[in-house]
Design an enzyme around this catalytic site. Structure first.
Site, PDB file in Angstrom:
ATOM      1  N   LYS A  62       0.882  -1.255   0.027  1.00  0.00           N
ATOM      2  CA  LYS A  62      -0.030   0.154  -0.011  1.00  0.00           C
ATOM      3  C   LYS A  62       0.890   1.285  -0.051  1.00  0.00           C
ATOM      4  CE  LYS A  62      -3.017  -0.616   3.211  1.00  0.00           C
ATOM      5  NZ  LYS A  62      -4.185  -0.808   4.202  1.00  0.00           N
ATOM      6  N   LEU A  64       3.334   1.821  -1.783  1.00  0.00           N
ATOM      7  CA  LEU A  64       3.722   2.115  -3.394  1.00  0.00           C
ATOM      8  C   LEU A  64       2.513   2.735  -4.020  1.00  0.00           C
ATOM      9  CD1 LEU A  64       5.238  -1.364  -4.116  1.00  0.00           C
ATOM     10  CD2 LEU A  64       6.209   0.527  -3.503  1.00  0.00           C
ATOM     11  N   LYS A  74      -5.785  -8.336  -1.714  1.00  0.00           N
ATOM     12  CA  LYS A  74      -5.561  -9.399  -2.675  1.00  0.00           C
ATOM     13  C   LYS A  74      -4.339  -9.742  -2.582  1.00  0.00           C
ATOM     14  CE  LYS A  74      -9.382  -8.426  -6.152  1.00  0.00           C
ATOM     15  NZ  LYS A  74      -9.906  -7.118  -5.482  1.00  0.00           N
ATOM     16  N   VAL A 105      -7.776 -14.117 -30.860  1.00  0.00           N
ATOM     17  CA  VAL A 105      -7.917 -13.996 -32.093  1.00  0.00           C
ATOM     18  C   VAL A 105      -7.922 -12.450 -32.611  1.00  0.00           C
ATOM     19  CG1 VAL A 105      -9.116 -14.490 -34.212  1.00  0.00           C
ATOM     20  CG2 VAL A 105      -9.362 -15.817 -32.465  1.00  0.00           C
ATOM     21  N   ILE A 108     -10.748  -9.656 -33.193  1.00  0.00           N
ATOM     22  CA  ILE A 108     -11.931  -9.911 -32.323  1.00  0.00           C
ATOM     23  C   ILE A 108     -11.867  -8.941 -30.782  1.00  0.00           C
ATOM     24  CG2 ILE A 108     -13.386 -11.574 -31.301  1.00  0.00           C
ATOM     25  CD1 ILE A 108     -12.915 -13.636 -33.323  1.00  0.00           C
ATOM     26  N   SER A 182       8.887  -4.415 -28.257  1.00  0.00           N
ATOM     27  CA  SER A 182       9.640  -4.907 -27.510  1.00  0.00           C
ATOM     28  C   SER A 182      10.939  -5.261 -27.985  1.00  0.00           C
ATOM     29  CB  SER A 182       9.055  -6.295 -26.971  1.00  0.00           C
ATOM     30  OG  SER A 182       8.392  -6.907 -28.060  1.00  0.00           O
ATOM     31  N   ASP A 194       7.040  -4.379 -35.048  1.00  0.00           N
ATOM     32  CA  ASP A 194       6.433  -2.713 -35.078  1.00  0.00           C
ATOM     33  C   ASP A 194       7.434  -1.997 -35.878  1.00  0.00           C
ATOM     34  OD1 ASP A 194       3.993  -3.216 -33.170  1.00  0.00           O
ATOM     35  OD2 ASP A 194       5.763  -3.677 -31.817  1.00  0.00           O
TER      36      ASP A 194
HETATM   37  P1  8DG Z   1       4.992  -7.224 -27.705  1.00  0.00           P
HETATM   38  O1  8DG Z   1       4.539  -7.046 -29.281  1.00  0.00           O
HETATM   39  O2  8DG Z   1       6.103  -8.169 -27.588  1.00  0.00           O
HETATM   40  O3  8DG Z   1       3.791  -8.070 -27.139  1.00  0.00           O
HETATM   41  O4  8DG Z   1       5.234  -6.175 -26.855  1.00  0.00           O
HETATM   42  P2  8DG Z   1       5.293  -4.582 -27.397  1.00  0.00           P
HETATM   43  O5  8DG Z   1       6.008  -4.324 -28.502  1.00  0.00           O
HETATM   44  O6  8DG Z   1       5.707  -3.672 -26.215  1.00  0.00           O
HETATM   45  O7  8DG Z   1       3.513  -4.296 -27.520  1.00  0.00           O
HETATM   46  P3  8DG Z   1       2.690  -3.807 -28.593  1.00  0.00           P
HETATM   47  O8  8DG Z   1       1.199  -4.115 -28.422  1.00  0.00           O
HETATM   48  O9  8DG Z   1       3.263  -4.385 -30.176  1.00  0.00           O
HETATM   49  O10 8DG Z   1       2.728  -2.131 -28.862  1.00  0.00           O
HETATM   50  C1  8DG Z   1       3.840  -1.469 -29.330  1.00  0.00           C
HETATM   51  C2  8DG Z   1       3.985  -0.277 -28.558  1.00  0.00           C
HETATM   52  O11 8DG Z   1       3.003   0.775 -28.819  1.00  0.00           O
HETATM   53  C3  8DG Z   1       4.089  -0.386 -27.153  1.00  0.00           C
HETATM   54  O12 8DG Z   1       5.148  -0.805 -26.627  1.00  0.00           O
HETATM   55  C4  8DG Z   1       3.693   0.986 -26.804  1.00  0.00           C
HETATM   56  C5  8DG Z   1       2.954   1.502 -27.631  1.00  0.00           C
HETATM   57  N1  8DG Z   1       1.303   1.633 -26.960  1.00  0.00           N
HETATM   58  C6  8DG Z   1       1.079   2.121 -25.920  1.00  0.00           C
HETATM   59  N2  8DG Z   1      -0.490   1.822 -25.611  1.00  0.00           N
HETATM   60  C7  8DG Z   1      -0.948   0.892 -26.499  1.00  0.00           C
HETATM   61  C8  8DG Z   1      -1.960   0.083 -26.491  1.00  0.00           C
HETATM   62  O13 8DG Z   1      -2.946   0.251 -25.642  1.00  0.00           O
HETATM   63  N3  8DG Z   1      -1.908  -0.958 -27.495  1.00  0.00           N
HETATM   64  C9  8DG Z   1      -0.914  -1.055 -28.332  1.00  0.00           C
HETATM   65  N4  8DG Z   1      -0.812  -1.983 -29.064  1.00  0.00           N
HETATM   66  N5  8DG Z   1       0.284  -0.364 -28.235  1.00  0.00           N
HETATM   67  C10 8DG Z   1       0.343   0.699 -27.209  1.00  0.00           C
HETATM   68  O14 8DG Z   1       1.615   3.001 -25.369  1.00  0.00           O
HETATM   69 CA    CA Z   2       5.279  -5.297 -30.432  1.00  0.00          CA
HETATM   70 CA    CA Z   3       2.412  -4.114 -32.396  1.00  0.00          CA
END
Ligand code: 8DG
Ligand code: CA
Ligand code: CA
Length: 335
Positions: A62, A64, A74, A105, A108, A182, A194
């Site tokens: 708490k 934090l 929880k 999916v 969806i 990522s 991305d």
């Molecule tokens: P991942 O693909 O390995 O699962 O992770 P990621 O690369 O961090 O996530 P991503 O869903 O592909 O989104 C890329 C970036 O877009 C994310 O790191 C930050 C930005 N982003 C936000 N908010 C959101 C959101 O609500 N949805 C999505 N798709 N991206 C977002 O800041």
């Molecule tokens: Ca990504």
């Molecule tokens: Ca993405």
């Protein structure tokens, strides 16, 4: 995707608690459709993942930011019993399980999943028998469901990155490409790819929708022609969502390609590098310092509350400096 992963598990001393809170967040988003609670659980999970020590009680948690009485309770239950009854109940409800499955999916969302479940469609087999109820995007999501669930090894993204760089160089040597998400944060595996692309001729003051769309279309065509892009989920003016494959030995992967004006490139790189929790923290910091930050620009907010003209930004570092936020390398933005 409607499910976002738990915050990074590397060096996370509270990983078990974070996983439970992230599952609760997904439940609130997909089943209850309560975005307020979704954000609260995500925030709490993010704060716990960042905490350098193992939390020993709800009371301690708490202290934090972002952890209130209810989440603290929880945490106490998780710490003393190793599980959470609320989550067990959620798991045992077949409607929840169906909604969870359907929202995984691509295409969806929670609303569509609810409507499918209400029509008695609860499994992938059911979906396959009811393709008339699905959009083109959802059909592709179903077609590659197993592939899209698989994580993408860093080495494979590196190879795909090289293909994109080489192909675009042939198209026009002035294209700049950055793979964000990522991957840019140094993760060994990613959920999707991305790609962010810009060109010096593309600036926000002389945006010509037609030119922009033609540019993105020609980029996609080149990547289709070389065999990388296999399917289109959607192609807008600045954003392509689709599927790609390195070669027939590899699974089909999800790829997003965005075309950004040159003067907005660094704000976009920053945004699409994430993580989304990091972006939230950075945006909040910007506001405290009198700026509004989004994927396009950084703008000062005066006393009137109306944002001014965008600040000129020539690097990610510029954004950090303007809002007086200590610079973090992409690898350190995994909160
Ligand atoms: P991942 O693909 O390995 O699962 O992770 P990621 O690369 O961090 O996530 P991503 O869903 O592909 O989104 C890329 C970036 O877009 C994310 O790191 C930050 C930005 N982003 C936000 N908010 C959101 C959101 O609500 N949805 C999505 N798709 N991206 C977002 O800041
Ligand atoms: Ca990504
Ligand atoms: Ca993405």
């Amino acid at each position: 995707m409607s499910k976002r992963k738990a915050p990074s598990s590397e060096n996370n001393h509270n990983n078990d608690i974070c996983e439970v809170l992230t599952e609760l967040a997904d439940y609130e988003k997909n089943v209850s459709r309560n975005i307020y609670k979704y954000n609260a659980y995500r925030k709490a999970a993010g704060v716990l993942a960042e905490h350098p020590l193992r939390i020993r009680s709800g009371d301690e948690a708490k202290n934090l930011s972002g952890i209130g009485k209810k989440i603290a309770k929880k945490i106490d239950e998780i710490l003393s019993t190793g599980k959470l009854r609320k989550l067990e109940n959620i798991h045992s409800d077949s409607k929840n399980a169906a909604i969870n499955l359907l929202t995984s999916v691509t295409g969806i969302g929670p609303a569509k999943a609810h409507s499918l479940v209400n029509d008695g469609i609860t499994t992938l087999e059911d979906l396959k028998k009811n393709t008339d109820k699905l959009t083109h995007h959802q059909l592709i999501g179903l077609k590659y469901f197993e592939d899209f669930e698989k994580r993408i090894p860093r080495e494979e993204i590196k190879k795909i990155e090289k293909i994109i760089l080489d192909e675009l160089k042939n198209l026009d040597a002035d294209y700049q490409v950055t793979i964000c998400g990522s991957y840019r944060r140094g993760k060994v595996e990613s959920g999707d790819i991305d790609a962010l692309i810009t060109h010096p001729n593309l600036t926000s003051d002389k945006i010509d929708k037609k030119i922009k769309n033609e540019m993105l279309t020609s980029i996609v065509q080149v990547l289709e022609k070389c065999g990388l892009i296999t399917d289109t989920l959607s192609l807008g003016e600045t954003k392509f969502m689709g599927a790609c494959r390195f070669d027939s030995e590899h699974p089909t992967r999800r790829i997003d390609i965005r075309l950004t004006p040159h003067d907005q490139y660094y704000c976009s790189i920053l945004y699409f590098t994430g993580s989304d929790m990091f972006n939230k923290a950075m945006r909040a910091h910007a506001l405290e310092n009198g700026f509004t930050l989004n994927e396009y620009s950084l703008r000062p907010v005066g006393v009137t509350g109306i944002p001014g003209e965008p600040v000129e930004i020539n690097s990610e570092e510029d954004v950090f400096m303007c809002i007086d936020f200590p610079y973090k390398k992409p690898e350190d933005r995994n909160c």
